[in-house]
Enzyme design. Structure first.
Site, PDB file in Angstrom:
ATOM      1  N   ASP A  39      -9.319  32.168  -9.402  1.00 41.54           N
ATOM      2  CA  ASP A  39      -7.965  32.710  -9.377  1.00 41.54           C
ATOM      3  C   ASP A  39      -7.935  34.010 -10.179  1.00 41.54           C
ATOM      4  O   ASP A  39      -8.540  34.103 -11.247  1.00 41.54           O
ATOM      5  CB  ASP A  39      -6.973  31.695  -9.961  1.00 41.54           C
ATOM      6  CG  ASP A  39      -5.539  32.036  -9.617  1.00 41.54           C
ATOM      7  OD1 ASP A  39      -4.932  31.308  -8.810  1.00 41.54           O
ATOM      8  OD2 ASP A  39      -5.016  33.044 -10.157  1.00 41.54           O
ATOM      9  N   ILE A  40      -7.216  34.990  -9.673  1.00 40.66           N
ATOM     10  CA  ILE A  40      -7.176  36.307 -10.317  1.00 40.66           C
ATOM     11  C   ILE A  40      -6.389  36.268 -11.641  1.00 40.66           C
ATOM     12  O   ILE A  40      -6.567  37.138 -12.493  1.00 40.66           O
ATOM     13  CB  ILE A  40      -6.561  37.352  -9.345  1.00 40.66           C
ATOM     14  CG1 ILE A  40      -7.007  38.756  -9.682  1.00 40.66           C
ATOM     15  CG2 ILE A  40      -5.050  37.222  -9.273  1.00 40.66           C
ATOM     16  CD1 ILE A  40      -6.727  39.767  -8.582  1.00 40.66           C
ATOM     17  N   ASN A  97       0.671  23.806  -3.937  1.00 41.86           N
ATOM     18  CA  ASN A  97       2.083  24.083  -3.736  1.00 41.86           C
ATOM     19  C   ASN A  97       2.356  24.183  -2.243  1.00 41.86           C
ATOM     20  O   ASN A  97       1.549  24.733  -1.491  1.00 41.86           O
ATOM     21  CB  ASN A  97       2.468  25.394  -4.430  1.00 41.86           C
ATOM     22  CG  ASN A  97       2.478  25.263  -5.939  1.00 41.86           C
ATOM     23  OD1 ASN A  97       2.984  24.281  -6.467  1.00 41.86           O
ATOM     24  ND2 ASN A  97       1.911  26.243  -6.632  1.00 41.86           N
ATOM     25  N   GLU A 105       3.364  30.896  -3.233  1.00 45.76           N
ATOM     26  CA  GLU A 105       3.536  32.338  -3.025  1.00 45.76           C
ATOM     27  C   GLU A 105       2.668  32.884  -1.910  1.00 45.76           C
ATOM     28  O   GLU A 105       3.062  33.836  -1.234  1.00 45.76           O
ATOM     29  CB  GLU A 105       3.249  33.090  -4.327  1.00 45.76           C
ATOM     30  CG  GLU A 105       4.334  32.815  -5.367  1.00 45.76           C
ATOM     31  CD  GLU A 105       4.304  33.772  -6.531  1.00 45.76           C
ATOM     32  OE1 GLU A 105       3.256  34.387  -6.762  1.00 45.76           O
ATOM     33  OE2 GLU A 105       5.349  33.876  -7.206  1.00 45.76           O
ATOM     34  N   VAL A 106       1.461  32.348  -1.759  1.00 51.16           N
ATOM     35  CA  VAL A 106       0.560  32.876  -0.725  1.00 51.16           C
ATOM     36  C   VAL A 106       0.605  31.935   0.476  1.00 51.16           C
ATOM     37  O   VAL A 106       0.319  30.741   0.344  1.00 51.16           O
ATOM     38  CB  VAL A 106      -0.882  33.003  -1.262  1.00 51.16           C
ATOM     39  CG1 VAL A 106      -1.803  33.542  -0.172  1.00 51.16           C
ATOM     40  CG2 VAL A 106      -0.920  33.919  -2.486  1.00 51.16           C
ATOM     41  N   HIS A 110      -3.864  26.661  -0.081  1.00 44.44           N
ATOM     42  CA  HIS A 110      -4.858  26.736  -1.148  1.00 44.44           C
ATOM     43  C   HIS A 110      -4.651  25.566  -2.089  1.00 44.44           C
ATOM     44  O   HIS A 110      -3.520  25.206  -2.415  1.00 44.44           O
ATOM     45  CB  HIS A 110      -4.794  28.060  -1.911  1.00 44.44           C
ATOM     46  CG  HIS A 110      -3.420  28.494  -2.294  1.00 44.44           C
ATOM     47  ND1 HIS A 110      -2.520  28.999  -1.377  1.00 44.44           N
ATOM     48  CD2 HIS A 110      -2.776  28.504  -3.492  1.00 44.44           C
ATOM     49  CE1 HIS A 110      -1.395  29.297  -1.989  1.00 44.44           C
ATOM     50  NE2 HIS A 110      -1.517  28.993  -3.284  1.00 44.44           N
ATOM     51  N   HIS A 112      -5.432  24.486  -5.877  1.00 46.73           N
ATOM     52  CA  HIS A 112      -5.861  24.949  -7.196  1.00 46.73           C
ATOM     53  C   HIS A 112      -6.703  23.846  -7.836  1.00 46.73           C
ATOM     54  O   HIS A 112      -6.309  22.670  -7.831  1.00 46.73           O
ATOM     55  CB  HIS A 112      -4.662  25.183  -8.119  1.00 46.73           C
ATOM     56  CG  HIS A 112      -3.688  26.234  -7.666  1.00 46.73           C
ATOM     57  ND1 HIS A 112      -3.611  27.478  -8.251  1.00 46.73           N
ATOM     58  CD2 HIS A 112      -2.731  26.222  -6.711  1.00 46.73           C
ATOM     59  CE1 HIS A 112      -2.636  28.181  -7.679  1.00 46.73           C
ATOM     60  NE2 HIS A 112      -2.087  27.437  -6.738  1.00 46.73           N
TER      61      HIS A 112
HETATM   62  P1  AMP Z   1       0.645  29.663  -5.383  1.00 44.63           P
HETATM   63  O1  AMP Z   1       1.774  29.975  -6.315  1.00 44.63           O
HETATM   64  O2  AMP Z   1       0.295  28.205  -5.357  1.00 44.63           O
HETATM   65  O3  AMP Z   1       0.870  30.242  -4.007  1.00 44.63           O
HETATM   66  O4  AMP Z   1      -0.637  30.341  -6.004  1.00 44.63           O
HETATM   67  C1  AMP Z   1      -1.142  31.587  -5.625  1.00 44.63           C
HETATM   68  C2  AMP Z   1      -2.280  31.907  -6.546  1.00 44.63           C
HETATM   69  O5  AMP Z   1      -3.035  32.945  -5.966  1.00 44.63           O
HETATM   70  C3  AMP Z   1      -1.849  32.387  -7.936  1.00 44.63           C
HETATM   71  O6  AMP Z   1      -2.416  31.525  -8.919  1.00 44.63           O
HETATM   72  C4  AMP Z   1      -2.425  33.808  -8.021  1.00 44.63           C
HETATM   73  O7  AMP Z   1      -2.881  34.133  -9.303  1.00 44.63           O
HETATM   74  C5  AMP Z   1      -3.553  33.740  -7.005  1.00 44.63           C
HETATM   75  N1  AMP Z   1      -3.954  35.008  -6.405  1.00 44.63           N
HETATM   76  C6  AMP Z   1      -3.151  35.939  -5.841  1.00 44.63           C
HETATM   77  N2  AMP Z   1      -3.879  36.971  -5.370  1.00 44.63           N
HETATM   78  C7  AMP Z   1      -5.178  36.663  -5.632  1.00 44.63           C
HETATM   79  C8  AMP Z   1      -6.411  37.330  -5.397  1.00 44.63           C
HETATM   80  N3  AMP Z   1      -6.478  38.529  -4.782  1.00 44.63           N
HETATM   81  N4  AMP Z   1      -7.554  36.728  -5.809  1.00 44.63           N
HETATM   82  C9  AMP Z   1      -7.512  35.531  -6.444  1.00 44.63           C
HETATM   83  N5  AMP Z   1      -6.374  34.861  -6.688  1.00 44.63           N
HETATM   84  C10 AMP Z   1      -5.222  35.413  -6.292  1.00 44.63           C
END
Ligand code: AMP
Length: 125
Positions: A39-40, A97, A105-106, A110, A112
């Site tokens: 994770d970034i 999530n 958010e993405v 995914h 975690h």
């Molecule tokens: P969520 O809130 O469950 O959608 O988590 C999205 C996660 O993606 C967050 O923990 C971010 O830090 C992570 N994230 C977003 N962009 C990147 C990226 N380019 N590389 C790695 N992790 C990312």
């Protein structure tokens, strides 16, 4: 902005771009069904994201529409990453999530993997 887990898949999301190699990531593991990367913005000493290679918005989408092989491959990949990273003996937490109330958010499924320290209560509020 949290996403709606029932929205159609958007091919321009950041994890789709990572899968296509358009954006770099720190890869931890890759196979036919899954990609795992750091994770970034890590929230624990080990914070790894595992994503399916297929185009699935959320756990809801994936569990309803992915093939048995994709589901088995993905679940095995999550377990293997945790194992290979030495997280089984000290323990770890999985979190996926899904949709608005979760804060997803993405819009690409995914999971975690958190570990590397005691992780505290399940929810902070
Ligand atoms: P969520 O809130 O469950 O959608 O988590 C999205 C996660 O993606 C967050 O923990 C971010 O830090 C992570 N994230 C977003 N962009 C990147 C990226 N380019 N590389 C790695 N992790 C990312």
């Amino acid at each position: 902005m949290p996403i709606d887990a029932t929205q159609p898949y958007d091919d321009s999301n950041i994890f789709a771009r990572i899968l296509r190699g358009e954006i770099p990531s720190k890869t931890v593991y890759e196979d036919e069904y899954a990609l795992a990367f750091h994770d970034i913005n890590p929230l624990s000493p080990a914070h790894i994201l595992v994503i399916p290679k297929g185009s699935y918005v959320s756990w809801d989408d994936f569990s309803a529409t992915a093939s048995d092989a994709e589901i088995a491959g993905f679940v095995r990949a999550v377990g293997k990453v945790a194992r290979d990273c030495g997280l089984v003996e000290p323990g770890y937490r999985l979190l996926a999530n899904a949709g608005l109330n979760s804060g997803q958010e993405v819009p690409h499924l995914h999971v975690h993997i958190f570990g590397g320290r005691p992780l505290g209560p399940m929810l902070s509020s």
